[in-house]
Design an enzyme around this catalytic site. Structure first.
Site, mmCIF file in Angstrom:
data_model
loop_
_atom_site.group_PDB
_atom_site.id
_atom_site.type_symbol
_atom_site.label_atom_id
_atom_site.label_comp_id
_atom_site.label_asym_id
_atom_site.label_seq_id
_atom_site.Cartn_x
_atom_site.Cartn_y
_atom_site.Cartn_z
ATOM 1 N N CYS A 164 0.812 -1.226 0.000
ATOM 2 C CA CYS A 164 0.000 0.000 0.000
ATOM 3 C C CYS A 164 0.840 1.268 0.000
ATOM 4 O O CYS A 164 0.316 2.354 -0.233
ATOM 5 C CB CYS A 164 -0.936 0.015 1.201
ATOM 6 S SG CYS A 164 -2.274 -1.161 1.021
HETATM 7 N N1 CO8 Z 1 -20.078 -9.506 7.958
HETATM 8 C C1 CO8 Z 1 -20.566 -9.591 9.218
HETATM 9 N N2 CO8 Z 1 -19.804 -9.787 10.314
HETATM 10 C C2 CO8 Z 1 -18.472 -9.929 10.105
HETATM 11 C C3 CO8 Z 1 -17.890 -9.863 8.832
HETATM 12 C C4 CO8 Z 1 -18.761 -9.650 7.716
HETATM 13 N N3 CO8 Z 1 -18.294 -9.557 6.480
HETATM 14 N N4 CO8 Z 1 -16.556 -10.022 8.947
HETATM 15 C C5 CO8 Z 1 -16.298 -10.191 10.243
HETATM 16 N N5 CO8 Z 1 -17.453 -10.148 10.965
HETATM 17 C C6 CO8 Z 1 -17.632 -10.297 12.412
HETATM 18 C C7 CO8 Z 1 -16.543 -11.151 13.002
HETATM 19 O O1 CO8 Z 1 -16.881 -12.517 12.928
HETATM 20 C C8 CO8 Z 1 -16.508 -10.642 14.433
HETATM 21 O O2 CO8 Z 1 -17.543 -11.256 15.187
HETATM 22 P P1 CO8 Z 1 -17.309 -11.657 16.736
HETATM 23 O O3 CO8 Z 1 -17.051 -10.358 17.451
HETATM 24 O O4 CO8 Z 1 -18.601 -12.320 17.089
HETATM 25 O O5 CO8 Z 1 -16.100 -12.564 16.750
HETATM 26 C C9 CO8 Z 1 -16.851 -9.155 14.307
HETATM 27 O O6 CO8 Z 1 -17.516 -9.021 13.035
HETATM 28 C C10 CO8 Z 1 -15.628 -8.263 14.329
HETATM 29 O O7 CO8 Z 1 -14.684 -8.751 13.356
HETATM 30 P P2 CO8 Z 1 -13.270 -8.133 13.138
HETATM 31 O O8 CO8 Z 1 -12.532 -8.076 14.421
HETATM 32 O O9 CO8 Z 1 -12.583 -8.813 11.983
HETATM 33 O O10 CO8 Z 1 -13.708 -6.674 12.645
HETATM 34 P P3 CO8 Z 1 -12.994 -5.275 12.785
HETATM 35 O O11 CO8 Z 1 -13.892 -4.381 13.529
HETATM 36 O O12 CO8 Z 1 -11.572 -5.358 13.212
HETATM 37 O O13 CO8 Z 1 -12.993 -4.769 11.251
HETATM 38 C C11 CO8 Z 1 -11.437 -4.616 9.401
HETATM 39 C C12 CO8 Z 1 -12.335 -5.521 10.257
HETATM 40 C C13 CO8 Z 1 -12.348 -3.692 8.580
HETATM 41 C C14 CO8 Z 1 -10.642 -5.474 8.449
HETATM 42 C C15 CO8 Z 1 -10.518 -3.763 10.298
HETATM 43 O O14 CO8 Z 1 -9.864 -4.577 11.248
HETATM 44 C C16 CO8 Z 1 -9.462 -3.027 9.503
HETATM 45 O O15 CO8 Z 1 -9.749 -2.265 8.602
HETATM 46 N N6 CO8 Z 1 -8.179 -3.181 9.874
HETATM 47 C C17 CO8 Z 1 -7.084 -2.550 9.190
HETATM 48 C C18 CO8 Z 1 -6.840 -3.254 7.932
HETATM 49 C C19 CO8 Z 1 -5.777 -2.616 7.086
HETATM 50 O O16 CO8 Z 1 -5.544 -1.445 7.095
HETATM 51 N N7 CO8 Z 1 -5.143 -3.441 6.324
HETATM 52 C C20 CO8 Z 1 -4.203 -2.988 5.407
HETATM 53 C C21 CO8 Z 1 -4.416 -3.758 4.170
HETATM 54 S S1 CO8 Z 1 -3.803 -2.969 2.783
HETATM 55 C C22 CO8 Z 1 -2.237 -3.558 2.447
HETATM 56 O O17 CO8 Z 1 -1.250 -3.084 2.911
HETATM 57 C C23 CO8 Z 1 -2.141 -4.717 1.517
HETATM 58 C C24 CO8 Z 1 -1.775 -4.291 0.135
HETATM 59 C C25 CO8 Z 1 -2.118 -5.371 -0.803
HETATM 60 C C26 CO8 Z 1 -3.208 -4.971 -1.729
HETATM 61 C C27 CO8 Z 1 -3.716 -6.090 -2.563
HETATM 62 C C28 CO8 Z 1 -5.006 -6.577 -2.059
HETATM 63 C C29 CO8 Z 1 -5.687 -7.648 -2.695
#
Ligand code: CO8
Length: 373
Positions: free
Chosen positions: A156
Site C-alpha cells: 500500500c
Molecule cells: N459480515 C458480518 N460480520 C463480520 C464480517 C462480515 N463480512 N466479517 C467479520 N465479521 C464479524 C466477526 O466474525 C466478528 O464477530 P465476533 O465479534 O462475534 O467474533 C466481528 O464481526 C468483528 O470482526 P473483526 O474483528 O474482523 O472486525 P474489525 O472491527 O476489526 O474490522 C477490518 C475488520 C475492517 C478489516 C478492520 O480490522 C481493519 O480495517 N483493519 C485494518 C486493515 C488494514 O488497514 N489493512 C491494510 C491492508 S492494505 C495492504 O497493505 C495490503 C496491500 C495489498 C493490496 C492487494 C489486495 C488484494
C-alpha cells in the site's frame, strides 16, 4: 540542487462498481450454496458452516460503501466470486498498462507535458500482473517515452515510495521528469470468499508526475520532504509468486491471496504512522497541527480518523482529511493519491498538506507538499 515538485496527477476509474448490498447478496448466495452442498459434513461436525456477511457490518467496520472493479460479472457470480480477467496475447496491450497509461496521460496533460519531456517511468503498485518485462517498460513504450522504466512494490505504500524514489533521481541529476504510475488490480488478489476481507478492496490506477521545478508549470506542489519507514510484519501477507500459484477460486490456498490480521494491523499501524508524521513534520519545521489537509491512505475510516486526530490534535473534518474510501474501497497504494488528485484544487498558494500511505510490510511513507500559485 534542484527543487522538486509534483506537477500533475491522473486517475483511471473502472466503469463498473459493486455496492455493499450487491457484494453481500452474492457472497451470501455462495454461503448458502456451500452450506447446502456440505450439509452432511456440517451436520456430522466435520466442517463448520460458513457464516453470512452483512452490508451494515461492512460499512460500520470500514467506511466502505462500494468499490470499482475491472470485472463485476465474475465477482458477483456466487458460483465463482472472482473477476474474469482473461489473459491477453503478448501482442496486445496488457490490462495494467492500459489502466496506467490512462492515468499517466491525465497527469501529463495537467502538467502540459509530452512524452519527450519525461525521462523515466516507475510503476509502483502492490501487484504486477507478470514477472517481466516490467510493466513500467510497457507503459513507457505505450506513451512513447525515451529513457528507462522499472517496477517496484511496497504494497500500500508503493506510490509514496515511488515519489521519493523519483524525487531522488531528479535530485541526483539522473532525470528531470519522472512518472510514478500505480495500476492497482486488487480484485485479482482478494479472496472474495473470505467473509473477513471480501469487502475491502477496489481497482483503480493513479499517476503522479515528479519534476525539477525549473521545468514545471506555474501551478504545482513543492515537495518539502519525504520519509519512508518499514517494519517487518506477517500481519498482512500474500504468498503468491512464481513459486506459489493460486487457483482461480483461492480455495484451500488462502495464503496465495491477500490475508491479514485486521485488528492487529489497525492497532499497530495507527500509532506507528501518527508518530512518524509528527516526527517528520517537526524535522521539517512544520507544526503538524497547522497542516491544511491530510491525504491519507484509504484503508479504513476509523484508522484515518485516529491518525488525523493524533496529528492535528482534534477530530478532523472531511475538509481536513477527505475520504474516497466510501466509493473506491481500499485501492492499496493508489488511495492517498486519489484523495490528493480529487481534493487539492481548492487549497491556496502556501498551504501545506501531507500525502501519507501505510500498509503491508509494514510500510509507511510521508510526502509533505506546499501549493505554489
Ligand atoms: N459480515 C458480518 N460480520 C463480520 C464480517 C462480515 N463480512 N466479517 C467479520 N465479521 C464479524 C466477526 O466474525 C466478528 O464477530 P465476533 O465479534 O462475534 O467474533 C466481528 O464481526 C468483528 O470482526 P473483526 O474483528 O474482523 O472486525 P474489525 O472491527 O476489526 O474490522 C477490518 C475488520 C475492517 C478489516 C478492520 O480490522 C481493519 O480495517 N483493519 C485494518 C486493515 C488494514 O488497514 N489493512 C491494510 C491492508 S492494505 C495492504 O497493505 C495490503 C496491500 C495489498 C493490496 C492487494 C489486495 C488484494
Amino acid at each position: 540542487m534542484p527543487d522538486i515538485v509534483i506537477s500533475g496527477t491522473g486517475l483511471y476509474t473502472p466503469s463498473e462498481s459493486i455496492s455493499n448490498k450487491e457484494l453481500v447478496e452474492s457472497f451470501n448466495a455462495y454461503v448458502e450454496i456451500y452450506n447446502t452442498e456440505h450439509a452432511s459434513q456440517i451436520a456430522a461436525g466435520e466442517i463448520e458452516a460458513l457464516q453470512p456477511s452483512s452490508a451494515e457490518f461492512v460499512e460500520k467496520a470500514s467506511g466502505i460503501k462500494s468499490r470499482y472493479v475491472m470485472n463485476k460479472a465474475g465477482i458477483v457470480d456466487p458460483h465463482r466470486l472472482a473477476p474474469y480477467l482473461p489473459e491477453r496475447p503478448n501482442e496486445a496491450q496488457s490490462i495494467q498498462c492500459e489502466m496506467g497509461v490512462s492515468a499517466a496521460r491525465e497527469a501529463m496533460a495537467q502538467a502540459g507535458k509530452t512524452a519527450a519531456d519525461i525521462d523515466a517511468v516507475i510503476v509502483a503498485a502492490s501487484n504486477m500482473q507478470r514477472a517481466y518485462p516490467a510493466m513500467a517498460v510497457e507503459i513507457q513504450d505505450a506513451l512513447g517515452i525515451q529513457g528507462y522504466g522499472f517496477d517496484m512494490n511496497v504494497a500500500c505504500s508503493s506510490a509514496t515510495f515511488g515519489i521519493q524514489t523519483a524525487a531522488d533521481y531528479v535530485r541526483a541529476g539522473n532525470a528531470r521528469s519522472v512518472l510514478v504510475v500505480s495500476p492497482e488490480i486488487t480484485s485479482g488478489h482478494l479472496n472474495w470468499r473470505d467473509r473477513d476481507s471480501h469487502f475491502i478492496f477496489g481497482d483503480v490506477a493513479t499517476a503522479v508526475l515528479v519534476e525539477d521545478e525549473a521545468m514545471a508549470p506555474a501551478q504545482h506542489w513543492d515537495i518539502l520532504g519525504t520519509k519512508l519507514k518499514t517494519v517487518f510484519s506477517n500481519n498482512i501477507r500474500n504468498n503468491f509468486g512464481f513459486l506459489n500459484r493460486a487457483s482461480p477460486e483461492g480455495v484451500g490456498q488462502k495464503d496465495k491471496l491477500f490475508v491479514q490480521e485486521g485488528r492487529k494491523v489497525f492497532k499497530e499501524v495507527v500509532p506507528m504512522v501518527a508518530t512518524m508524521i509528527i516526527e517528520q513534520a517537526e524535522r521539517l519545521g512544520i507544526d503538524p497541527q497547522s497542516l491544511r489537509r491530510l491525504w491519507l491512505h484509504q484503508a479504513n475510516a476509523g484508522m484515518n480518523r485516529l491518525i488525523a486526530h493524533k496529528v492535528l490534535g482534534h477530530e478532523a473534518d472531511a475538509d481536513e482529511s477527505p475520504t474516497v474510501l466510501d466509493r473506491y474501497g481500499n485501492t492499496s497504494s493508489a488511495g492517498s493519491i486519489i484523495a490528493f488528485h480529487k481534493h487539492n484544487e481548492d487549497l491556496q498558494a502556501g498551504d501545506i498538506g501531507l500525502i501519507c500511505s501505510f500498509g503491508a510490510g509494514y510500510s509507511a511513507g510521508t510526502v509533505f507538499v506546499r501549493k505554489v500559485c
